[in-house]
Design a protein around this motif. Sequence first.
Motif, PDB file in Angstrom:
ATOM      1  N   GLY A 158      -9.250   7.856  -2.815  1.00 62.40           N
ATOM      2  CA  GLY A 158      -8.632   8.949  -2.331  1.00 62.40           C
ATOM      3  C   GLY A 158      -9.164  10.269  -2.996  1.00 62.40           C
ATOM      4  N   PRO A 159      -8.736  11.422  -2.683  1.00 62.90           N
ATOM      5  CA  PRO A 159      -9.395  12.774  -3.214  1.00 62.90           C
ATOM      6  C   PRO A 159      -8.654  13.053  -4.602  1.00 62.90           C
ATOM      7  N   VAL A 160      -7.806  12.497  -5.069  1.00 67.43           N
ATOM      8  CA  VAL A 160      -7.174  12.661  -6.390  1.00 67.43           C
ATOM      9  C   VAL A 160      -7.043  11.309  -7.183  1.00 67.43           C
ATOM     10  N   MET A 161      -7.526  11.414  -8.107  1.00 68.02           N
ATOM     11  CA  MET A 161      -7.317   9.983  -9.340  1.00 68.02           C
ATOM     12  C   MET A 161      -5.677   9.859  -9.210  1.00 68.02           C
ATOM     13  N   PRO A 162      -5.489   8.964  -9.428  1.00 66.23           N
ATOM     14  CA  PRO A 162      -4.165   8.430  -9.580  1.00 66.23           C
ATOM     15  C   PRO A 162      -3.878   8.338 -11.254  1.00 66.23           C
ATOM     16  N   GLN A 204       0.842  -1.210   0.014  1.00 67.17           N
ATOM     17  CA  GLN A 204      -0.110   0.181  -0.020  1.00 67.17           C
ATOM     18  C   GLN A 204       0.989   1.240   0.032  1.00 67.17           C
ATOM     19  N   THR A 205       0.591   2.118  -0.779  1.00 57.94           N
ATOM     20  CA  THR A 205       1.417   3.413  -1.086  1.00 57.94           C
ATOM     21  C   THR A 205       0.447   4.453  -0.815  1.00 57.94           C
ATOM     22  N   THR A 206       0.700   5.476   0.076  1.00 61.34           N
ATOM     23  CA  THR A 206      -0.295   6.681   0.413  1.00 61.34           C
ATOM     24  C   THR A 206       0.590   7.913  -0.148  1.00 61.34           C
ATOM     25  N   PHE A 207       0.063   8.486  -0.905  1.00 59.76           N
ATOM     26  CA  PHE A 207       0.738   9.936  -1.554  1.00 59.76           C
ATOM     27  C   PHE A 207       0.466  10.907  -0.670  1.00 59.76           C
ATOM     28  N   SER A 208       1.219  11.877  -0.754  1.00 60.32           N
ATOM     29  CA  SER A 208       0.823  13.115  -0.077  1.00 60.32           C
ATOM     30  C   SER A 208      -0.438  13.811  -0.132  1.00 60.32           C
ATOM     31  N   SER A 209      -0.939  13.504  -1.299  1.00 59.82           N
ATOM     32  CA  SER A 209      -2.280  14.022  -1.494  1.00 59.82           C
ATOM     33  C   SER A 209      -3.335  13.239  -0.827  1.00 59.82           C
ATOM     34  N   GLY A 210      -3.021  12.136  -0.277  1.00 58.50           N
ATOM     35  CA  GLY A 210      -4.058  11.470   0.360  1.00 58.50           C
ATOM     36  C   GLY A 210      -4.427  10.363  -0.325  1.00 58.50           C
ATOM     37  N   THR A 211      -4.231  10.082  -1.620  1.00 59.34           N
ATOM     38  CA  THR A 211      -4.703   8.890  -2.459  1.00 59.34           C
ATOM     39  C   THR A 211      -3.897   7.904  -1.967  1.00 59.34           C
ATOM     40  N   VAL A 212      -4.446   6.672  -1.975  1.00 61.58           N
ATOM     41  CA  VAL A 212      -4.046   5.553  -1.382  1.00 61.58           C
ATOM     42  C   VAL A 212      -3.837   4.476  -2.938  1.00 61.58           C
ATOM     43  N   VAL A 213      -2.866   3.741  -3.068  1.00 62.26           N
ATOM     44  CA  VAL A 213      -2.741   2.868  -4.125  1.00 62.26           C
ATOM     45  C   VAL A 213      -2.360   1.642  -3.448  1.00 62.26           C
ATOM     46  N   ARG A 214      -3.193   0.348  -3.820  1.00 65.43           N
ATOM     47  CA  ARG A 214      -2.546  -0.796  -3.244  1.00 65.43           C
ATOM     48  C   ARG A 214      -2.307  -1.699  -4.470  1.00 65.43           C
ATOM     49  N   GLU A 215      -1.230  -2.279  -4.482  1.00 67.71           N
ATOM     50  CA  GLU A 215      -0.796  -3.176  -5.628  1.00 67.71           C
ATOM     51  C   GLU A 215      -0.853  -4.466  -5.157  1.00 67.71           C
ATOM     52  N   SER A 256     -13.976   2.070 -12.144  1.00 70.98           N
ATOM     53  CA  SER A 256     -13.799   3.492 -11.599  1.00 70.98           C
ATOM     54  C   SER A 256     -14.562   4.509 -11.457  1.00 70.98           C
ATOM     55  N   GLY A 257     -14.621   4.962 -10.230  1.00 71.48           N
ATOM     56  CA  GLY A 257     -15.817   5.951 -10.132  1.00 71.48           C
ATOM     57  C   GLY A 257     -15.557   7.076  -9.074  1.00 71.48           C
ATOM     58  N   GLY A 258     -16.498   7.708  -8.658  1.00 75.26           N
ATOM     59  CA  GLY A 258     -16.321   8.973  -7.718  1.00 75.26           C
ATOM     60  C   GLY A 258     -16.443  10.343  -8.017  1.00 75.26           C
ATOM     61  N   HIS A 259     -16.349  11.157  -7.461  1.00 71.74           N
ATOM     62  CA  HIS A 259     -16.280  12.401  -7.739  1.00 71.74           C
ATOM     63  C   HIS A 259     -15.387  13.231  -6.967  1.00 71.74           C
ATOM     64  N   MET A 260     -15.193  14.692  -7.215  1.00 71.38           N
ATOM     65  CA  MET A 260     -14.013  15.165  -6.864  1.00 71.38           C
ATOM     66  C   MET A 260     -13.964  15.348  -5.386  1.00 71.38           C
ATOM     67  N   GLY A 261     -12.830  14.769  -5.094  1.00 71.69           N
ATOM     68  CA  GLY A 261     -12.412  14.671  -3.391  1.00 71.69           C
ATOM     69  C   GLY A 261     -12.560  13.258  -3.066  1.00 71.69           C
ATOM     70  N   ALA A 262     -13.426  12.435  -3.840  1.00 68.16           N
ATOM     71  CA  ALA A 262     -13.537  11.157  -3.306  1.00 68.16           C
ATOM     72  C   ALA A 262     -13.478  10.031  -4.570  1.00 68.16           C
TER      73      ALA A 262
END
Length: 170
Positions: free
Chosen positions: A98-102, A72-83, A143-149
């Motif tokens: 997270g709040p920003v699309m990877p 699991q990688t957490t970016f400073s933006s708060g977005t979390v990517v799990r590989e 993929s889905g969501g809206h700005m911030g989520a």
Amino acid sequence: MMSNRIMRAAACAALTCSMLGVAAPASAALGGSPTTPPTGAVSTSLEPVAHVASGAASATSSTSTASYTVTQTTFSSGTVVREYVSTAGVVFGIAWSGPVMPNLPVLLGTYFSQFDSARNTLRAAHPGRGPLDIELPGLVVRSGGHMGAFGGQAYLPSALPAGVSATDIR
């Protein structure tokens, strides 16, 4: 002399660009080897996931083997990517939230062109915004969501280890 309106617009544009740049790098490309997380990201290895071997007679005689690992990688933006990485060292699935699309071109690697083509076809048939649910013979992307989520997953159905299902990629 700049007006407050122009200064606010410039600040907003700079913030948007910096937010997009923060989440741009990803930790792995689908179908490839895991890569080193970018500077500023925090990466942790989660406990290996074990699946019970089939045919086990009882809990005392069952054996389990780790069929994949999760980083699991957490970016400073708060977005979390799990590989999700197989024991052979191949990334077979990726999930994000997270709040920003990877950066999907980086996450999907060589599979991005297939995804992009399918996405364009889907959007041409159903204009507008909304979640994406793309199932191709060798690639699944949701993929889905809206700005911030934002959230989503991508995986290679043929590369899923034995006993692992798409619901394990979250």
